[in-house]
Design a protein around this motif. Structure first.
Motif, PDB file in Angstrom:
ATOM      1  N   GLY A 291      -3.434  -5.571  -9.049  1.00 26.77           N
ATOM      2  CA  GLY A 291      -4.023  -5.562 -10.696  1.00 26.77           C
ATOM      3  C   GLY A 291      -3.864  -4.347 -10.755  1.00 26.77           C
ATOM      4  N   ARG A 292      -4.053  -2.491  -9.210  1.00 29.52           N
ATOM      5  CA  ARG A 292      -4.135  -2.316  -9.759  1.00 29.52           C
ATOM      6  C   ARG A 292      -2.769  -1.063 -10.241  1.00 29.52           C
ATOM      7  N   ILE A 293      -1.892  -1.611  -9.952  1.00 29.91           N
ATOM      8  CA  ILE A 293      -0.191  -1.309  -9.894  1.00 29.91           C
ATOM      9  C   ILE A 293       0.118  -1.879 -11.476  1.00 29.91           C
ATOM     10  N   ARG A 294      -0.392  -2.710 -11.798  1.00 31.21           N
ATOM     11  CA  ARG A 294      -0.087  -2.888 -12.997  1.00 31.21           C
ATOM     12  C   ARG A 294      -1.495  -2.474 -14.204  1.00 31.21           C
ATOM     13  N   SER A 295      -2.441  -1.629 -13.661  1.00 29.93           N
ATOM     14  CA  SER A 295      -2.716  -1.011 -14.547  1.00 29.93           C
ATOM     15  C   SER A 295      -2.100   0.671 -14.147  1.00 29.93           C
ATOM     16  N   ALA A 296      -2.012   1.182 -13.222  1.00 30.75           N
ATOM     17  CA  ALA A 296      -1.043   2.483 -13.294  1.00 30.75           C
ATOM     18  C   ALA A 296       0.547   2.274 -14.089  1.00 30.75           C
ATOM     19  N   LEU A 297       0.870   1.139 -14.418  1.00 31.89           N
ATOM     20  CA  LEU A 297       1.974   0.856 -14.857  1.00 31.89           C
ATOM     21  C   LEU A 297       1.990   0.627 -16.328  1.00 31.89           C
ATOM     22  N   ARG A 298       0.650   0.348 -16.451  1.00 33.19           N
ATOM     23  CA  ARG A 298       0.696   0.274 -17.800  1.00 33.19           C
ATOM     24  C   ARG A 298       0.316   1.762 -18.203  1.00 33.19           C
ATOM     25  N   ALA A 299      -1.302   2.031 -17.934  1.00 35.29           N
ATOM     26  CA  ALA A 299      -1.060   3.318 -18.400  1.00 35.29           C
ATOM     27  C   ALA A 299      -0.774   5.102 -17.786  1.00 35.29           C
TER      28      ALA A 299
ATOM     29  N   GLY B 120     -19.660  -5.810 -13.742  1.00 37.14           N
ATOM     30  CA  GLY B 120     -18.301  -5.124 -13.815  1.00 37.14           C
ATOM     31  C   GLY B 120     -17.062  -5.214 -13.155  1.00 37.14           C
ATOM     32  N   GLU B 121     -16.616  -6.203 -12.180  1.00 34.35           N
ATOM     33  CA  GLU B 121     -15.269  -6.057 -11.232  1.00 34.35           C
ATOM     34  C   GLU B 121     -14.695  -6.462 -12.127  1.00 34.35           C
ATOM     35  N   SER B 122     -13.499  -6.177 -12.164  1.00 38.91           N
ATOM     36  CA  SER B 122     -12.493  -7.251 -12.719  1.00 38.91           C
ATOM     37  C   SER B 122     -11.873  -8.451 -12.062  1.00 38.91           C
ATOM     38  N   ARG B 123     -10.902  -9.242 -12.472  1.00 35.75           N
ATOM     39  CA  ARG B 123     -10.788 -10.425 -12.017  1.00 35.75           C
ATOM     40  C   ARG B 123     -10.783 -10.954 -10.442  1.00 35.75           C
ATOM     41  N   THR B 124      -8.877  -9.304 -10.475  1.00 33.32           N
ATOM     42  CA  THR B 124      -8.043 -10.004  -9.748  1.00 33.32           C
ATOM     43  C   THR B 124      -8.766  -9.120  -8.621  1.00 33.32           C
TER      44      THR B 124
ATOM     45  N   ARG C  47       0.390  -0.997  -0.350  1.00 32.76           N
ATOM     46  CA  ARG C  47       0.261  -0.179   0.067  1.00 32.76           C
ATOM     47  C   ARG C  47       0.533   1.108   0.057  1.00 32.76           C
ATOM     48  N   LEU C  48       1.807   0.948   0.712  1.00 36.22           N
ATOM     49  CA  LEU C  48       2.876   2.211   0.759  1.00 36.22           C
ATOM     50  C   LEU C  48       3.712   2.759  -0.719  1.00 36.22           C
ATOM     51  N   LEU C  49       3.963   1.965  -1.383  1.00 36.04           N
ATOM     52  CA  LEU C  49       4.686   1.529  -2.698  1.00 36.04           C
ATOM     53  C   LEU C  49       3.410   2.887  -3.482  1.00 36.04           C
ATOM     54  N   GLY C  50       1.926   1.875  -3.603  1.00 37.06           N
ATOM     55  CA  GLY C  50       0.668   2.443  -4.634  1.00 37.06           C
ATOM     56  C   GLY C  50       0.797   4.304  -4.544  1.00 37.06           C
ATOM     57  N   LEU C  51       0.928   4.081  -2.351  1.00 39.87           N
ATOM     58  CA  LEU C  51       0.849   6.021  -2.573  1.00 39.87           C
ATOM     59  C   LEU C  51       2.124   6.445  -4.399  1.00 39.87           C
ATOM     60  N   ALA C  52       2.931   5.910  -4.246  1.00 47.14           N
ATOM     61  CA  ALA C  52       4.246   6.688  -5.377  1.00 47.14           C
ATOM     62  C   ALA C  52       3.147   6.933  -6.671  1.00 47.14           C
ATOM     63  N   PHE C  53       1.885   6.002  -6.764  1.00 46.44           N
ATOM     64  CA  PHE C  53       1.181   6.253  -7.911  1.00 46.44           C
ATOM     65  C   PHE C  53       0.327   6.989  -7.543  1.00 46.44           C
TER      66      PHE C  53
ATOM     67  N   HIS D 180     -11.711   7.591 -22.331  1.00 53.32           N
ATOM     68  CA  HIS D 180     -12.019   5.413 -21.454  1.00 53.32           C
ATOM     69  C   HIS D 180     -11.488   5.874 -20.704  1.00 53.32           C
ATOM     70  N   HIS D 181     -10.334   6.233 -20.026  1.00 52.01           N
ATOM     71  CA  HIS D 181      -9.592   5.899 -18.797  1.00 52.01           C
ATOM     72  C   HIS D 181     -10.410   6.847 -18.434  1.00 52.01           C
ATOM     73  N   HIS D 182     -10.947   7.844 -18.057  1.00 48.49           N
ATOM     74  CA  HIS D 182     -12.119   8.804 -17.079  1.00 48.49           C
ATOM     75  C   HIS D 182     -13.069   8.072 -17.412  1.00 48.49           C
ATOM     76  N   SER D 183     -13.810   6.986 -17.544  1.00 46.72           N
ATOM     77  CA  SER D 183     -14.871   6.554 -17.711  1.00 46.72           C
ATOM     78  C   SER D 183     -15.352   5.802 -16.721  1.00 46.72           C
ATOM     79  N   PRO D 184     -16.429   6.171 -15.752  1.00 47.00           N
ATOM     80  CA  PRO D 184     -16.831   5.594 -14.810  1.00 47.00           C
ATOM     81  C   PRO D 184     -16.508   3.887 -14.772  1.00 47.00           C
ATOM     82  N   ALA D 185     -16.059   2.868 -14.008  1.00 44.68           N
ATOM     83  CA  ALA D 185     -15.762   1.243 -14.364  1.00 44.68           C
ATOM     84  C   ALA D 185     -16.381   1.022 -12.684  1.00 44.68           C
ATOM     85  N   ARG D 186     -16.718   0.292 -12.231  1.00 42.00           N
ATOM     86  CA  ARG D 186     -17.139  -0.787 -11.369  1.00 42.00           C
ATOM     87  C   ARG D 186     -16.100  -1.352 -10.970  1.00 42.00           C
TER      88      ARG D 186
END
Length: 331
Positions: A231-239, A161-165, A19-25, A318-324
């Motif tokens: 999953g969020r870290i991977r998405s953040a790195l891709r973004a 709308g949930e992601s698999r992870t 979670r501390l790593l997530g703060l960097a994103f 697309h990045h800012h569209s609401p997603a579950r």
């Protein structure tokens, strides 16, 4: 049996680290504070640590109360955050009020009890006192109640709308809650045997079983939290990679437009800079700057440049569209 205490603690601190790593994103703290409190409580509850710290505090097992309060606050906040994310936080305020009342009761019960002499096996040592039985019973009854309620409500969430992870992670969290209920029930049974005076026959087995269940609960919680986080870290790195590519594509366009009269008029309001950054702010400023110039003089942009800008605009939208499955951004 110390290993059964240490392993869950290491797992909890790994969640804190992630979670501390997530703060960097740029994530919100979310569950960080709650998990930190639970991890701290679990660390202080490791037998050698508990004995050393409690003796420093005077040897009256005041640390047991501190552990209960830290664990209680942390678990309550975790429950609140989980239920808020899943949209099931209907009765969480009631549970918080009950927890506050029980915390006050815990303080009173410990103060009026004779708990001199630091004891890692607190129930085994002092459980024959009615006030301590009530002290322990109220805590674990609340622990089981909030774990069970959180588990049920998390399981009943809307999964659309949930992601698999996200789905797997929250199912593991729900399972961990039910294991926590089993751990609380086993502890309540141990408390009842102590107050009746028949616990010495299977104290070790009960303590071992409780610690195994608690370790399983913590592991389920940790994996449940880490999976969506990864999953969020991977998405953040891709973004971030996509954003860097978009900025590289826009940089020559922005540089050329800055030299035009229209660009000179728009630069001041847009605070345009060509510095190498990968921030969203940089991308948005450049995109708005180019958009203003497209309005002022569309002929300044080639057909290929217009296609590039439109593609980037589509990605931004697309990045800012609401997603579950991004609902966990606050967790």
């Amino acid at each position: 049996m110390t290993a059964l205490q240490v392993i869950p603690v290491l797992v909890l601190w790994s969640v804190v680290g992630v979670r501390l790593l997530g703060l960097a994103f740029g994530w919100k703290p979310g569950i960080l504070g709650a998990v930190f409190l639970v991890a701290l409580a679990a660390t202080l509850n490791i037998d050698p640590v508990y004995l050393a710290v409690d003796r420093y505090l005077g040897g009256w097992n005041l640390l047991n109360l501190i552990v209960h309060l830290l664990m209680g606050i942390g678990m309550t906040d975790l429950s609140r955050l989980l239920l808020r994310v899943t949209g099931r936080a209907r009765r969480i305020k009631v549970l918080i009020c009950v927890g506050a009342v029980l915390a006050a009761a815990q303080m009173v019960l410990l103060l009026i009890s004779n708990t001199q002499g630091s004891a890692a096996s607190f129930t085994d040592t002092f459980g024959d006192q009615p006030t301590i039985a009530l002290y322990q019973g109220t805590f674990f009854a609340w622990f089981g109640m909030i774990s069970g309620y959180t588990g049920v409500e998390t399981l009943r969430r809307d999964r659309a709308g949930e992601s698999r992870t996200f789905r797997i992670g929250f199912d593991l969290l729900s399972a961990g809650c039910f294991v926590g209920v089993a751990a609380a029930a086993l502890k309540m049974f141990e408390i009842s045997t102590e107050i009746r005076g028949g616990g010495e026959n299977y104290d070790d087995a009960l303590i071992l079983g409780y610690r195994i269940l608690l370790a399983a609960m913590v592991t389920g919680f940790a994996v449940g939290f880490i999976l969506p986080t990864i999953g969020r870290i991977r998405s953040a790195l891709r973004a971030r990679a996509v954003r860097r590519s978009d900025l590289d594509a826009l940089r020559p366009i922005v540089r050329r437009l800055m030299e035009t009269s229209e660009g000179q008029r728009s630069m001041g309001a847009a605070s345009i800079s060509l510095e190498s950054r990968t921030s969203k702010t940089q991308l948005y400023r450049w995109f708005i700057f180019i958009g203003d110039i497209r309005v002022l003089d569309p002929k300044l942009l080639s057909q290929q440049e217009n296609r590039t800008i439109d593609e980037i605009g589509t990605r931004i939208e697309h990045h800012h569209s609401p997603a579950r499955n991004t609902a966990a951004s606050g967790v």
